[in-house]
Design a protein around this motif. Structure first.
Motif, PDB file in Angstrom:
ATOM      1  N   SER A 235      76.034  45.678   9.613  1.00 53.25           N
ATOM      2  CA  SER A 235      77.387  45.182   9.898  1.00 53.25           C
ATOM      3  C   SER A 235      77.349  43.739  10.370  1.00 53.25           C
ATOM      4  CB  SER A 235      78.058  46.059  10.964  1.00 53.25           C
ATOM      5  OG  SER A 235      78.252  47.368  10.487  1.00 53.25           O
ATOM      6  N   ALA A 236      76.331  43.401  11.179  1.00 51.12           N
ATOM      7  CA  ALA A 236      76.189  42.019  11.658  1.00 51.12           C
ATOM      8  C   ALA A 236      75.930  41.072  10.498  1.00 51.12           C
ATOM      9  CB  ALA A 236      75.064  41.937  12.683  1.00 51.12           C
ATOM     10  N   ARG A 237      75.055  41.490   9.588  1.00 55.00           N
ATOM     11  CA  ARG A 237      74.749  40.626   8.432  1.00 55.00           C
ATOM     12  C   ARG A 237      75.959  40.488   7.514  1.00 55.00           C
ATOM     13  NH1 ARG A 237      69.657  43.385   8.849  1.00 55.00           N
ATOM     14  NH2 ARG A 237      70.326  44.929   7.330  1.00 55.00           N
ATOM     15  N   ARG A 238      76.731  41.563   7.367  1.00 55.88           N
ATOM     16  CA  ARG A 238      77.936  41.491   6.537  1.00 55.88           C
ATOM     17  C   ARG A 238      78.924  40.509   7.136  1.00 55.88           C
ATOM     18  NH1 ARG A 238      82.992  44.133   6.607  1.00 55.88           N
ATOM     19  NH2 ARG A 238      83.965  44.240   4.529  1.00 55.88           N
ATOM     20  N   LEU A 239      79.137  40.588   8.451  1.00 59.23           N
ATOM     21  CA  LEU A 239      80.039  39.652   9.117  1.00 59.23           C
ATOM     22  C   LEU A 239      79.524  38.226   8.973  1.00 59.23           C
ATOM     23  CD1 LEU A 239      82.409  38.885  10.906  1.00 59.23           C
ATOM     24  CD2 LEU A 239      81.067  39.616  12.899  1.00 59.23           C
ATOM     25  N   GLN A 240      78.233  38.040   9.094  1.00 53.65           N
ATOM     26  CA  GLN A 240      77.634  36.708   8.940  1.00 53.65           C
ATOM     27  C   GLN A 240      77.933  36.141   7.553  1.00 53.65           C
ATOM     28  OE1 GLN A 240      73.284  36.466   8.725  1.00 53.65           O
ATOM     29  NE2 GLN A 240      73.335  34.832  10.251  1.00 53.65           N
ATOM     30  N   ARG A 241      77.788  36.976   6.526  1.00 56.05           N
ATOM     31  CA  ARG A 241      78.075  36.524   5.149  1.00 56.05           C
ATOM     32  C   ARG A 241      79.556  36.199   4.985  1.00 56.05           C
ATOM     33  NH1 ARG A 241      74.557  40.891   3.949  1.00 56.05           N
ATOM     34  NH2 ARG A 241      76.339  42.205   3.407  1.00 56.05           N
ATOM     35  N   MET A 242      80.423  37.013   5.565  1.00 56.77           N
ATOM     36  CA  MET A 242      81.857  36.767   5.460  1.00 56.77           C
ATOM     37  C   MET A 242      82.235  35.458   6.133  1.00 56.77           C
ATOM     38  SD  MET A 242      83.265  40.646   6.164  1.00 56.77           S
ATOM     39  CE  MET A 242      84.996  40.271   5.886  1.00 56.77           C
TER      40      MET A 242
END
Length: 251
Positions: A12-19
């Protein structure tokens, strides 16, 4: 802009980072626990903005602020229900309900940029928010929904609804007798209307009634598949970002 993500679920952290990257916002630092965050804040300059998950693997993230004084703006990222989110909305820059929507994220970032002048520094009352999480205010949830069938208005008791789902830009209620009714609402609006111990939003498309779950099966990509008592129209899948909270909800 110096941005920090505090989130115990690394995917979830990596997804938010990409967003955030798509919004030209770099979040190079990610922390995953209360203990890690306390140590980091004690030894590093504080960021301009924090994306803060409420429930971390080793406790509520508010415990961080009981130990260190953080001088950063905060945007909550949370799966908590509407009664608590009302407090977050009053006391922080914004909140984002998981799974995070790209448009809502963009709006929250814009809100921060508009408020980032020192004269508008945000003050957070963590004690009041913690009290709401532990002792949520009593509230009334909807007991029935209505739908139009020809010239008639039909009332649907909420305890007869197995799930709510979205399809072709419409929101439907599927009842225990196997019927589907188009409602004049959205899944987002339902968040404030459904009793959270009974209904859970498992994905962008589905809210399910805990009484309707007949079986839970491991599914691809760390997700779960639900078998409901009568709903057979399509697969009912718990999104990967919601699996952890879903398991907590079941208990």
């Amino acid at each position: 802009m110096n941005v920090l993500i505090i989130e115990d679920e690394k995917p979830s952290a990596r997804r938010l980072q990409r967003m955030l990257t798509t919004l030209d916002v770099k979040a190079e630092q990610m922390l995953h626990s209360v203990a890690e965050a306390i140590e980091w804040f004690s030894n590093n300059p504080h960021p301009d903005l924090i994306f803060l998950d409420i429930q971390l693997s080793d406790g509520l993230s508010f415990e961080i602020f009981e130990t260190v004084t953080v001088e950063s703006a905060i945007i909550f990222t949370t799966a908590f229900d509407e009664y608590a989110l009302q407090a977050f909305k009053l006391n922080s820059i914004d909140y984002l309900l998981k799974p995070i929507d790209a448009h809502e994220l963009e709006t929250a970032v814009k809100k921060y940029k508009n408020l980032k002048a020192p004269a508008k520094k945000v003050q957070l009352d963590f004690e009041d928010i913690k009290k709401l999480l532990v002792n949520p205010v009593e509230r009334e949830y909807k007991k029935r929904f209505t739908t139009r069938i020809g010239q008639h208005i039909k009332m649907i008791p909420v305890d007869e609804i197995e799930c709510f789902y979205s399809e072709n830009k419409g929101t439907y209620a599927h009842t225990v007798d196997g019927r589907d009714y188009l409602l004049d609402t959205t899944l987002e609006q339902l968040e404030a209307e459904l009793e959270p111990q009974t209904f859970f939003r498992i994905s962008r498309k589905f809210y399910v009634n805990i009484k309707a779950i007949r079986d839970i099966i491991s599914y691809t990509n760390s997700r779960l598949q639900l078998k409901l008592n009568s709903f057979k129209a399509q697969d009912v899948i718990v999104a990967r970002e919601r699996v952890k909270d879903f398991k907590v909800w079941l208990e």
